[in-house]
Design a protein around this motif. Structure first.
Motif, PDB file in Angstrom:
ATOM      1  N   THR A   6       0.825  -1.423  -0.066  1.00 58.31           N
ATOM      2  CA  THR A   6      -0.046  -0.201   0.041  1.00 58.31           C
ATOM      3  C   THR A   6       0.857   1.317  -0.047  1.00 58.31           C
ATOM      4  OG1 THR A   6      -0.105  -0.205   2.218  1.00 58.31           O
ATOM      5  CG2 THR A   6      -2.009  -0.956   1.066  1.00 58.31           C
ATOM      6  N   GLU A   7       2.016   1.192   0.333  1.00 52.86           N
ATOM      7  CA  GLU A   7       2.835   2.483   0.523  1.00 52.86           C
ATOM      8  C   GLU A   7       3.294   2.974  -1.057  1.00 52.86           C
ATOM      9  OE1 GLU A   7       7.157   1.382   1.932  1.00 52.86           O
ATOM     10  OE2 GLU A   7       6.147  -0.555   2.085  1.00 52.86           O
ATOM     11  N   PHE A   8       3.029   2.047  -1.972  1.00 53.60           N
ATOM     12  CA  PHE A   8       3.863   2.574  -3.394  1.00 53.60           C
ATOM     13  C   PHE A   8       2.541   2.695  -4.240  1.00 53.60           C
ATOM     14  CE2 PHE A   8       6.566  -0.630  -1.680  1.00 53.60           C
ATOM     15  CZ  PHE A   8       7.698   0.224  -1.474  1.00 53.60           C
ATOM     16  N   LYS A   9       2.685   3.883  -5.101  1.00 53.80           N
ATOM     17  CA  LYS A   9       1.597   4.395  -5.947  1.00 53.80           C
ATOM     18  C   LYS A   9       1.780   3.815  -7.246  1.00 53.80           C
ATOM     19  CE  LYS A   9       0.376   8.698  -3.631  1.00 53.80           C
ATOM     20  NZ  LYS A   9       0.957   8.418  -2.367  1.00 53.80           N
ATOM     21  N   PHE A  10       1.577   2.458  -7.384  1.00 56.52           N
ATOM     22  CA  PHE A  10       1.481   1.956  -8.751  1.00 56.52           C
ATOM     23  C   PHE A  10      -0.156   1.694  -9.191  1.00 56.52           C
ATOM     24  CE2 PHE A  10       1.482  -1.262  -5.525  1.00 56.52           C
ATOM     25  CZ  PHE A  10       0.297  -2.026  -5.791  1.00 56.52           C
ATOM     26  N   ALA A  11      -0.297   1.511 -10.377  1.00 54.80           N
ATOM     27  CA  ALA A  11      -1.516   1.194 -10.990  1.00 54.80           C
ATOM     28  C   ALA A  11      -1.529  -0.566 -11.380  1.00 54.80           C
ATOM     29  CB  ALA A  11      -1.836   2.003 -12.226  1.00 54.80           C
ATOM     30  N   LEU A  12      -2.743  -0.877 -11.412  1.00 53.68           N
ATOM     31  CA  LEU A  12      -2.790  -2.362 -11.676  1.00 53.68           C
ATOM     32  C   LEU A  12      -3.717  -2.682 -12.953  1.00 53.68           C
ATOM     33  CD1 LEU A  12      -1.968  -5.360 -11.391  1.00 53.68           C
ATOM     34  CD2 LEU A  12      -3.365  -5.467  -9.380  1.00 53.68           C
ATOM     35  N   VAL A  13      -3.687  -3.186 -13.924  1.00 54.12           N
ATOM     36  CA  VAL A  13      -4.326  -3.937 -14.837  1.00 54.12           C
ATOM     37  C   VAL A  13      -4.157  -5.242 -15.045  1.00 54.12           C
ATOM     38  CG1 VAL A  13      -5.215  -3.355 -17.205  1.00 54.12           C
ATOM     39  CG2 VAL A  13      -3.948  -1.438 -16.176  1.00 54.12           C
ATOM     40  N   ILE A  14      -5.318  -5.915 -15.043  1.00 51.81           N
ATOM     41  CA  ILE A  14      -5.576  -7.253 -15.080  1.00 51.81           C
ATOM     42  C   ILE A  14      -6.256  -7.784 -16.529  1.00 51.81           C
ATOM     43  CG2 ILE A  14      -6.245  -9.878 -14.183  1.00 51.81           C
ATOM     44  CD1 ILE A  14      -5.846  -8.157 -11.340  1.00 51.81           C
ATOM     45  N   ASP A  15      -5.640  -8.455 -17.198  1.00 54.91           N
ATOM     46  CA  ASP A  15      -6.416  -8.868 -18.635  1.00 54.91           C
ATOM     47  C   ASP A  15      -7.694  -9.801 -18.115  1.00 54.91           C
ATOM     48  OD1 ASP A  15      -5.806  -8.603 -21.917  1.00 54.91           O
ATOM     49  OD2 ASP A  15      -6.693 -10.640 -21.321  1.00 54.91           O
ATOM     50  N   PRO A  16      -8.639  -9.636 -18.885  1.00 53.55           N
ATOM     51  CA  PRO A  16     -10.187 -10.556 -18.905  1.00 53.55           C
ATOM     52  C   PRO A  16      -9.688 -11.865 -19.073  1.00 53.55           C
ATOM     53  CG  PRO A  16     -10.383  -8.968 -20.832  1.00 53.55           C
ATOM     54  CD  PRO A  16      -9.026  -8.447 -20.031  1.00 53.55           C
ATOM     55  N   ARG A  17      -8.789 -12.213 -20.182  1.00 57.92           N
ATOM     56  CA  ARG A  17      -8.362 -13.597 -20.389  1.00 57.92           C
ATOM     57  C   ARG A  17      -7.603 -14.335 -19.451  1.00 57.92           C
ATOM     58  NH1 ARG A  17      -7.398  -9.626 -23.957  1.00 57.92           N
ATOM     59  NH2 ARG A  17      -8.590  -9.557 -25.956  1.00 57.92           N
ATOM     60  N   VAL A  18      -7.003 -13.684 -18.281  1.00 58.99           N
ATOM     61  CA  VAL A  18      -6.219 -14.504 -17.385  1.00 58.99           C
ATOM     62  C   VAL A  18      -6.829 -15.684 -16.836  1.00 58.99           C
ATOM     63  CG1 VAL A  18      -5.190 -14.134 -15.110  1.00 58.99           C
ATOM     64  CG2 VAL A  18      -4.735 -12.480 -16.864  1.00 58.99           C
ATOM     65  N   GLN A  19      -6.186 -16.688 -16.442  1.00 61.96           N
ATOM     66  CA  GLN A  19      -6.693 -17.989 -16.171  1.00 61.96           C
ATOM     67  C   GLN A  19      -6.698 -17.897 -14.620  1.00 61.96           C
ATOM     68  OE1 GLN A  19      -7.978 -20.766 -17.301  1.00 61.96           O
ATOM     69  NE2 GLN A  19      -7.786 -19.818 -19.581  1.00 61.96           N
ATOM     70  N   ILE A  20      -7.519 -18.382 -13.848  1.00 64.27           N
ATOM     71  CA  ILE A  20      -7.645 -18.343 -12.374  1.00 64.27           C
ATOM     72  C   ILE A  20      -7.415 -19.395 -11.840  1.00 64.27           C
ATOM     73  CG2 ILE A  20      -9.175 -17.638 -10.356  1.00 64.27           C
ATOM     74  CD1 ILE A  20      -8.498 -15.103 -12.253  1.00 64.27           C
ATOM     75  N   ILE A  21      -6.301 -19.581 -10.853  1.00 58.93           N
ATOM     76  CA  ILE A  21      -6.059 -20.724  -9.991  1.00 58.93           C
ATOM     77  C   ILE A  21      -7.157 -20.917  -8.892  1.00 58.93           C
ATOM     78  CG2 ILE A  21      -4.399 -21.561  -8.438  1.00 58.93           C
ATOM     79  CD1 ILE A  21      -2.052 -20.359  -9.986  1.00 58.93           C
ATOM     80  N   MET A  22      -7.929 -22.175  -8.983  1.00 57.23           N
ATOM     81  CA  MET A  22      -8.725 -22.313  -8.154  1.00 57.23           C
ATOM     82  C   MET A  22      -8.244 -23.389  -7.053  1.00 57.23           C
ATOM     83  SD  MET A  22     -11.548 -20.374  -9.174  1.00 57.23           S
ATOM     84  CE  MET A  22     -12.642 -21.120  -8.257  1.00 57.23           C
ATOM     85  N   PRO A  23      -9.156 -23.539  -5.825  1.00 55.32           N
ATOM     86  CA  PRO A  23      -8.506 -24.433  -4.986  1.00 55.32           C
ATOM     87  C   PRO A  23      -8.213 -25.944  -5.395  1.00 55.32           C
ATOM     88  CG  PRO A  23     -10.296 -22.926  -4.122  1.00 55.32           C
ATOM     89  CD  PRO A  23     -10.395 -22.793  -5.470  1.00 55.32           C
ATOM     90  N   TRP A  24      -9.169 -26.195  -6.406  1.00 51.05           N
ATOM     91  CA  TRP A  24      -8.763 -27.596  -6.805  1.00 51.05           C
ATOM     92  C   TRP A  24      -7.465 -27.857  -7.648  1.00 51.05           C
ATOM     93  CZ3 TRP A  24     -13.450 -25.014  -8.138  1.00 51.05           C
ATOM     94  CH2 TRP A  24     -13.409 -24.719  -9.354  1.00 51.05           C
TER      95      TRP A  24
END
Ligand code: GDP
Ligand code: IMO
Ligand code: MG
Length: 434
Positions: free
Chosen positions: A101-119
Motif C-alpha cells: 500500500t505504500e507504493f503508488k502503482f496502477a494495476l491492470v488485469i487482462d480479462p483472459r487471465v486464467q484463475i487458479i482455483m482451490p482444486w
C-alpha cells in the motif's frame, strides 16, 4: 556492433521502447532486481506468463520486497499489467496488494487471465504424491493443473471471476468434475464446498473488478504512442514446457517468444532482450543438472548466496556456471545483452570452474541435447579460473579485481553477447553498468 537494420516492411514507423527481462537458467537468476532497476524509465511493466510459482525479490535501501504475481515495477510506482498468459491466484494477489500500500502503482488485469482455483492446488499436491520418485518438485501452487485446464478449455478466466452469475455457472459446471477426479483418481477430497468457494471467490471477484482492462490492447496502444514497455519474465529458460528438461519443467513458456502470445501483441523487434545470468547455476526441484556441485563447496555457495526459495523456502541445488546451457538459452531467446548477477557470491573461492562443453558418448558437444536421456548422460568439461574478492563498496566495473573482470569477459566472449550489467549485491545500488 551496429544496430541491426530491419527491412522496412518489418519495422514500425512509430513506437515506444521495449525491454524484456528473461531468466536464462532455471529461474531465480535475479530478474526481480533487474526489473526494478530498469523500471525507472518504463511506463508499463508487464508479467506475461507463469503464476505465483515465481518469487522475485527486490531490495531497496536494505528493505526486502517479495513479488509473486505483481510485476516488480510496483516499487517504482509504474502501471503494472498482468497479461493473458498468467495463471493468477486471487488469494495470493490480494495479500500481495495489501502489503504494497505504500507504493503508488496502477494495476491492470487482462480479462483472459486464467484463475487458479482451490482444486488446482489440491490436484498439484495429489498428483505430485502419486508420481512418487518421479515427482517434479513443483512449487505446489496449482500452476500445472491450472494451465492444463486452460488447454482443456475448462479453466475459469478473470472476467468470469468478477461477474457473480458467470462464476456461479462455471462453478456448477467444473466443481463436480474436479471433485470426482480427486476422489476417483487420487482417493482424496475437495476439503472445501462449492458454496464456500462461491462465497470466497465472488468476494475476491468484487475486490478485483476495478483492475479489469484489456492488457493486449493497452500494450499495443502504448507502444504505438511511443511509451516504454518492460516485459517481466518469470521462471527460467530450462523450465520451459517444450525446451526445458521435460517433464521436470513448469507448465508455461518462460522464453522470450511467449511475450507475444502471453500479452497478445504482434511479433516485433524488442530493443533489449536481457538474459539474466546468475554467476553460477541453481535449480529448485527435480531434474537433470549437468554442472551440479554436491558436497561442502556446493553447501558453502548455497549459504553465501542465500539460495533458499523465495516462494517455498526450499534449499536450491547449486552448480557451476554452464556455458552449454547458456549458449542454448541464447539461441532460444535471442538475447541482445546479459545481466550477470550474484558475482559477489563467488568471493573468496580459491578457484572457480565454468562448464564450457559437455562430453556425450565420447564426443564433445556445445549445445544442449534435445533428449533428456542424453542430457542425463552428459559429463561437464570445465575451465578453471582464479578466485577473487570484490570490495564491498565497489562503484564501477573498472574497480573490480582483474580476476573478476576476466571471468565476466570470458563469459561474454564465449556467448558473443555483451554483459551490460554486473550485479554485486542484492540492493538496487549494488549494480555496475558497462
Ligand atoms: P528471481 O526469481 O529471478 O527474481 O530471483 P529471486 O529473487 O528468486 O532470487 C535472487 C536472490 O538473489 C534474491 O534474494 C535477491 O535479493 C538476491 N540477489 C539478486 N542479485 C544479487 C547479487 O548480485 N548479489 C547477491 N548477493 N544477491 C543478489
Ligand atoms: P522465478 O520466477 C525457480 C520450478 C519448480 C519445479 C518446476 C515446476 O522465481 O524464477 P511449478 O510449480 O511451476 O509447476 O514447478 O519449476 N519453478 C521455479 N524454480 N524459480 C521459479 O520462478 C520457478 N517457478 C517454478 O521448483 O522444479
Ligand atoms: Mg525467484
Amino acid at each position: 556492433m551496429p544496430a541491426k537494420q530491419f527491412p522496412k516492411a518489418f519495422s514500425r514507423s512509430e513506437k515506444g521502447f521495449s525491454i524484456a527481462v528473461i531468466g536464462s537458467q532455471y529461474g531465480d537468476e535475479g530478474k526481480g532486481k533487474v526489473v526494478d532497476l530498469l523500471a525507472e524509465k518504463a511506463d508499463l511493466v508487464v508479467r506475461f506468463g507463469g503464476g505465483n510459482n515465481a518469487g522475485h525479490t527486490v531490495v531497496v535501501k536494505g528493505k526486502k520486497y517479495k513479488f509473486h504475481l505483481m510485476p516488480s515495477g510496483a516499487i517504482q510506482g509504474k502501471k503494472c499489467c498482468i497479461a493473458a498468459g498468467v495463471a493468477l491466484d486471487p488469494r495470493v494477489l490480494k495479500q500481495e496488494l495489501e502489503q504494497l500500500t505504500e507504493f503508488k502503482f496502477a494495476l491492470v488485469i487482462d480479462p483472459r487471465v486464467q484463475i487458479i482455483m482451490p482444486w488446482h492446488n489440491l490436484l498439484d499436491a495429489t498428483s505430485e504424491q502419486a508420481k512418487g520418485k518421479q515427482k517434479i518438485g513443483t512449487t505446489g501452487r496449482g500452476i500445472g493443473p491450472c494451465y492444463a485446464d486452460r488447454a482443456d478449455r475448462t479453466g475459469i478466466r478473470f472476467v468470469e471471476l468478477i461477474e457473480r452469475e458467470r462464476l456461479k455457472e462455471r462453478l456448477e459446471a467444473v466443481f463436480p468434475i474436479k471433485e470426482k477426479i480427486l476422489k476417483a483418481v487420487y482417493n482424496s477430497g475437495m476439503e472445501i464446498s462449492k458454496e464456500q468457494i462461491f462465497k470466497e471467490y465472488s468476494a475476491l471477484g468484487e475486490y478485483f473488478k476495478q483492475y479489469l482492462g484489456d492488457v493486449s490492447l493497452l500494450v499495443s496502444d502504448s507502444l504505438k504512442q511511443g511509451k516504454n514497455v518492460m516485459f517481466e519474465g518469470a521462471q527460467g529458460t530450462f523450465l520451459d514446457i517444450d525446451f526445458g528438461t521435460y517433464p521436470y519443467v513448469t507448465s508455461s513458456h518462460p522464453t522470450a517468444g511467449s511475450i507475444f502470445t502471453g500479452v497478445g501483441i504482434g511479433v516485433m523487434p524488442i530493443e533489449r532482450v536481457i538474459g539474466i545470468v546468475k554467476a553460477y547455476t541453481t535449480r529448485v526441484g527435480s531434474g537433470p543438472f549437468v554442472a551440479e556441485l554436491e558436497g561442502k563447496l556446493g553447501d558453502s555457495i548455497r549459504e553465501a548466496g542465500a539460495e533458499f526459495g523465495t516462494t517455498t523456502g526450499r534449499p536450491r541445488r547449486v552448480g557451476w556456471l554452464d556455458l552449454v546451457l547458456l549458449r542454448t538459452s541464447q539461441r532460444l531467446n535471442g538475447f541482445t545483452e546479459m545481466a550477470l548477477t550474484k558475482l559477489d557470491v563467488l568471493n573468496g573461492l580459491d578457484e572457480i570452474s565454468v562448464c564450457t562443453e559437455y562430453e556425450l558418448g565420447g564426443k564433445r558437444i556445445n549445445e544442449r541435447p534435445a533428449d533428456i536421456e542424453d542430457l542425463k548422460n552428459c559429463r561437464p568439461l570445465f575451465k578453471k579460473f582464479k578466485g577473487f574478492s570484490i570490495p564491498k563498496d565497489v562503484k564501477a566495473y573498472s574497480e573490480l579485481p582483474e580476476e573478476a573482470r576476466q571471468y565476466v569477459e570470458f563469459i561474454e566472449k564465449e556467448l558473443n553477447v555483451p554483459i551490460k550489467i554486473v550485479s554485486v549485491g542484492p540492493d538496487r545500488k549494488e549494480t555496475l553498468f558497462r
